[in-house]
Motif scaffolding. Structure first.
Motif, PDB file in Angstrom:
ATOM      1  N   ILE A   1       8.254  26.804   8.375  1.00 16.90           N
ATOM      2  CA  ILE A   1       6.962  26.627   9.051  1.00 16.90           C
ATOM      3  C   ILE A   1       6.533  25.164   8.978  1.00 16.90           C
ATOM      4  O   ILE A   1       6.568  24.553   7.906  1.00 16.90           O
ATOM      5  CB  ILE A   1       5.873  27.504   8.411  1.00 16.90           C
ATOM      6  CG1 ILE A   1       6.215  28.988   8.574  1.00 16.90           C
ATOM      7  CG2 ILE A   1       4.500  27.213   9.013  1.00 16.90           C
ATOM      8  CD1 ILE A   1       5.304  29.912   7.794  1.00 16.90           C
ATOM      9  N   THR A   2       6.140  24.623  10.113  1.00 17.14           N
ATOM     10  CA  THR A   2       5.477  23.326  10.167  1.00 17.14           C
ATOM     11  C   THR A   2       4.016  23.544  10.522  1.00 17.14           C
ATOM     12  O   THR A   2       3.711  24.189  11.532  1.00 17.14           O
ATOM     13  CB  THR A   2       6.117  22.398  11.221  1.00 17.14           C
ATOM     14  OG1 THR A   2       7.462  22.097  10.839  1.00 17.14           O
ATOM     15  CG2 THR A   2       5.335  21.095  11.351  1.00 17.14           C
ATOM     16  N   VAL A   3       3.127  23.045   9.685  1.00 17.64           N
ATOM     17  CA  VAL A   3       1.694  23.075   9.977  1.00 17.64           C
ATOM     18  C   VAL A   3       1.322  21.751  10.632  1.00 17.64           C
ATOM     19  O   VAL A   3       1.642  20.677  10.101  1.00 17.64           O
ATOM     20  CB  VAL A   3       0.865  23.291   8.694  1.00 17.64           C
ATOM     21  CG1 VAL A   3      -0.624  23.207   8.996  1.00 17.64           C
ATOM     22  CG2 VAL A   3       1.210  24.637   8.073  1.00 17.64           C
ATOM     23  N   ILE A   4       0.664  21.835  11.783  1.00 18.95           N
ATOM     24  CA  ILE A   4       0.326  20.646  12.573  1.00 18.95           C
ATOM     25  C   ILE A   4      -1.185  20.468  12.585  1.00 18.95           C
ATOM     26  O   ILE A   4      -1.930  21.384  12.957  1.00 18.95           O
ATOM     27  CB  ILE A   4       0.859  20.782  14.010  1.00 18.95           C
ATOM     28  CG1 ILE A   4       2.384  20.966  13.999  1.00 18.95           C
ATOM     29  CG2 ILE A   4       0.475  19.560  14.846  1.00 18.95           C
ATOM     30  CD1 ILE A   4       2.947  21.436  15.332  1.00 18.95           C
TER      31      ILE A   4
ATOM     32  N   PRO B   1       5.105  29.360   0.632  1.00 21.97           N
ATOM     33  CA  PRO B   1       5.106  27.895   0.719  1.00 21.97           C
ATOM     34  C   PRO B   1       5.356  27.387   2.134  1.00 21.97           C
ATOM     35  O   PRO B   1       6.104  27.984   2.916  1.00 21.97           O
ATOM     36  CB  PRO B   1       6.251  27.490  -0.216  1.00 21.97           C
ATOM     37  CG  PRO B   1       7.125  28.696  -0.303  1.00 21.97           C
ATOM     38  CD  PRO B   1       6.212  29.872  -0.183  1.00 21.97           C
ATOM     39  N   VAL B   2       4.719  26.272   2.433  1.00 22.43           N
ATOM     40  CA  VAL B   2       4.873  25.594   3.726  1.00 22.43           C
ATOM     41  C   VAL B   2       5.865  24.454   3.559  1.00 22.43           C
ATOM     42  O   VAL B   2       5.771  23.665   2.615  1.00 22.43           O
ATOM     43  CB  VAL B   2       3.509  25.059   4.217  1.00 22.43           C
ATOM     44  CG1 VAL B   2       3.679  24.137   5.410  1.00 22.43           C
ATOM     45  CG2 VAL B   2       2.587  26.217   4.559  1.00 22.43           C
ATOM     46  N   GLN B   3       6.800  24.365   4.474  1.00 27.24           N
ATOM     47  CA  GLN B   3       7.853  23.357   4.361  1.00 27.24           C
ATOM     48  C   GLN B   3       7.399  21.972   4.825  1.00 27.24           C
ATOM     49  O   GLN B   3       7.904  20.959   4.353  1.00 27.24           O
ATOM     50  CB  GLN B   3       9.080  23.785   5.180  1.00 27.24           C
ATOM     51  CG  GLN B   3       9.879  24.926   4.581  1.00 27.24           C
ATOM     52  CD  GLN B   3       9.146  26.256   4.653  1.00 27.24           C
ATOM     53  OE1 GLN B   3       8.382  26.521   5.561  1.00 27.24           O
ATOM     54  NE2 GLN B   3       9.406  27.105   3.662  1.00 27.24           N
ATOM     55  N   GLU B   4       6.436  21.916   5.750  1.00 30.13           N
ATOM     56  CA  GLU B   4       6.069  20.622   6.315  1.00 30.13           C
ATOM     57  C   GLU B   4       4.631  20.675   6.824  1.00 30.13           C
ATOM     58  O   GLU B   4       4.221  21.640   7.470  1.00 30.13           O
ATOM     59  CB  GLU B   4       7.018  20.284   7.481  1.00 30.13           C
ATOM     60  CG  GLU B   4       6.711  18.971   8.189  1.00 30.13           C
ATOM     61  CD  GLU B   4       7.680  18.690   9.331  1.00 30.13           C
ATOM     62  OE1 GLU B   4       8.159  17.544   9.423  1.00 30.13           O
ATOM     63  OE2 GLU B   4       7.960  19.622  10.127  1.00 30.13           O
TER      64      GLU B   4
END
Length: 333
Positions: A34-37, A60-63
Motif C-alpha cells: 500500500i502507498t498512502v498519498i 503496516p504501510v509500506q510507503e
C-alpha cells in the motif's frame, strides 16, 4: 463489469490519461503493498496528526508519499524528512494532477489518499484488506467515516459504508463512497486515466463513477476515516460543486451513448441529482438571503431556475410542508 465510457481526443486531459495508462502497463507490484498519498498545497498544522494516524495502522504501510502541489509553505521538505515521508514537488497544478502524480509515482499495488487534515482509525487498512480478501477481484474497497471539528472533536452522525453493487452506486440507488475512504487498485486508477482536472471540484465523484464502471467495490460498514471540517478546507463546494457534478453526469452520459446499461443507470443518477441538488440549492439560497449575500443569492436563483426549475419548486414546497408539520406538532416535554 459495466462497460464504461471511452475518453478519446486530442486534449490536455487525454494526454495526461495516456501518460497514466502507460505507467499502469509497467512491472507488476506487490499485491498487498500500500502507498498512502498525501496531496497538499499547504502542509498545515494537522499534517503531523494525519501521518501519525497512518503510522498507527495495525496493518503496516509500506510507503507514504507527500505530493507538494506548489505549496508556498516554507520548510515543507524539512517536515517530510522529519516525518519520514517520500516527497515529490510539482509546480502548482491542482488537486487532480497532484493525485495523479502520486498514483504514477506509487511503488505498490494499492493506493489510498489522505487529506493533510484528516485521520484514520487504526484498523482502517486491516479491515479493508480483510474485505478485499473476500472479494479478490474488487477494484476498490471503501468504508464509512466520522466528522470532526478543527480541534478533533467528533460531531454529527458521520456516514456508513454499506455494501452495494456498482450498478446501485452508479444509479445513485445507494450513495457512492467518498474518495477519502477508498483503498484503490493502482492499475485500475491508472487505467481509467485518474482524476480529471476539468471536473474539479467534483473530480472525485467523476473518478468514482468511472471506477465503478470497471468493476465492483468491496465495503466495510464501519466509520474508519475522520473527516475534519474547518475554515481552511479545500472543499467548500456549494454552487461550484453542483455545477461540476452536473458537468460530470452530462459528460459521462454523452460518453456512454450506445451502451444501454450504463446509460440507463447514469440517467437515473441524473434524475436523483436534480432532486438533491435543487434541495441543496434552495437551502443555500435561504442562507444567502438571510446573510444578505445578494450576488450569491442571485447566482443560486439563476442556477435553480435555469438548471432544475421543476425540482426547485418541489424543494420549496417540501420545505413549506416541513415547516407546517413542525408548527402543527406539539412541543416536546
Amino acid at each position: 463489469m459495466i462497460r464504461g465510457p471511452r475518453f478519446d481526443g486530442p486534449t490536455t486531459a487525454d494526454v495526461e490519461r495516456d501518460r497514466l495508462r502507460t505507467v499502469s502497463e509497467g512491472e507488476p507490484m506487490n499485491d498487498r503493498g500500500i502507498t498512502v498519498i498525501i496531496p497538499t498545497n499547504r502542509g498545515g498544522r494537522y499534517l503531523d496528526e494525519a501521518v501519525a494516524s497512518v503510522r498507527a495502522q495495525t496493518h503496516p504501510v509500506q510507503e507514504i508519499l507527500l505530493v507538494d502541489d506548489g505549496s508556498p509553505a516554507p520548510g515543507l521538505g524539512d517536515v517530510a524528512s522529519r516525518l519520514g515521508l517520500r516527497m515529490i514537488r510539482q509546480r502548482a497544478s491542482g488537486l487532480s494532477v497532484a493525485r495523479n502524480t502520486g498514483a504514477q509515482e506509487a511503488t505498490h499495488a494499492w493506493i489510498a489518499y489522505l487529506d493533510d487534515d484528516d485521520v484514520w482509525h487504526p484498523d482502517r487498512l486491516a479491515e479493508q484488506l480483510r474485505a478485499l480478501a473476500a472479494a479478490p477481484d474488487a477494484v476498490a474497497v471503501f468504508s464509512g467515516g466520522w466528522y470532526m471539528d478543527a480541534e478533533g472533536r467528533v460531531f454529527g452522525e458521520g456516514w456508513g459504508g454499506p455494501r452495494a453493487t456498482s450498478a446501485q452506486m452508479i444509479s445513485y440507488d445507494v450513495v457512492p463512497p467518498r474518495i477519502t475512504t477508498l483503498l484503490i487498485r493502482r492499475e485500475s486508477y491508472l487505467a481509467v486515466g485518474g482524476c480529471r482536472s476539468e471536473m474539479e471540484p467534483a473530480e472525485d465523484n467523476d473518478l468514482i463513477q468511472r471506477l465503478l464502471m470497471t468493476g465492483e467495490f468491496a465495503a466495510v460498514d464501519r466509520q474508519l476515516v475522520g473527516y475534519r471540517r474547518h475554515g481552511g478546507n479545500i472543499t467548500q463546494r456549494g454552487l461550484a460543486g453542483r455545477r461540476a457534478n452536473r458537468r460530470v453526469l452530462t459528460d459521462l452520459i454523452e460518453a456512454t451513448k450506445g451502451d444501454p446499461t450504463p446509460l440507463a443507470l447514469l440517467r437515473q443518477h441524473r434524475r436523483a441529482f436534480r432532486r438533491y441538488a435543487a434541495a441543496d440549492n434552495v437551502g443555500e439560497l435561504i442562507d444567502a438571503v438571510r446573510g444578505k449575500d445578494l450576488p450569491y443569492a442571485l447566482a443560486l436563483t439563476g442556477w435553480g431556475i435555469g438548471r432544475v426549475p421543476i425540482e426547485s419548486i418541489g424543494a420549496v414546497f417540501d420545505r413549506l410542508r416541513l415547516r407546517q408539520h413542525r408548527r402543527a406538532s406539539p412541543p416536546q416535554a
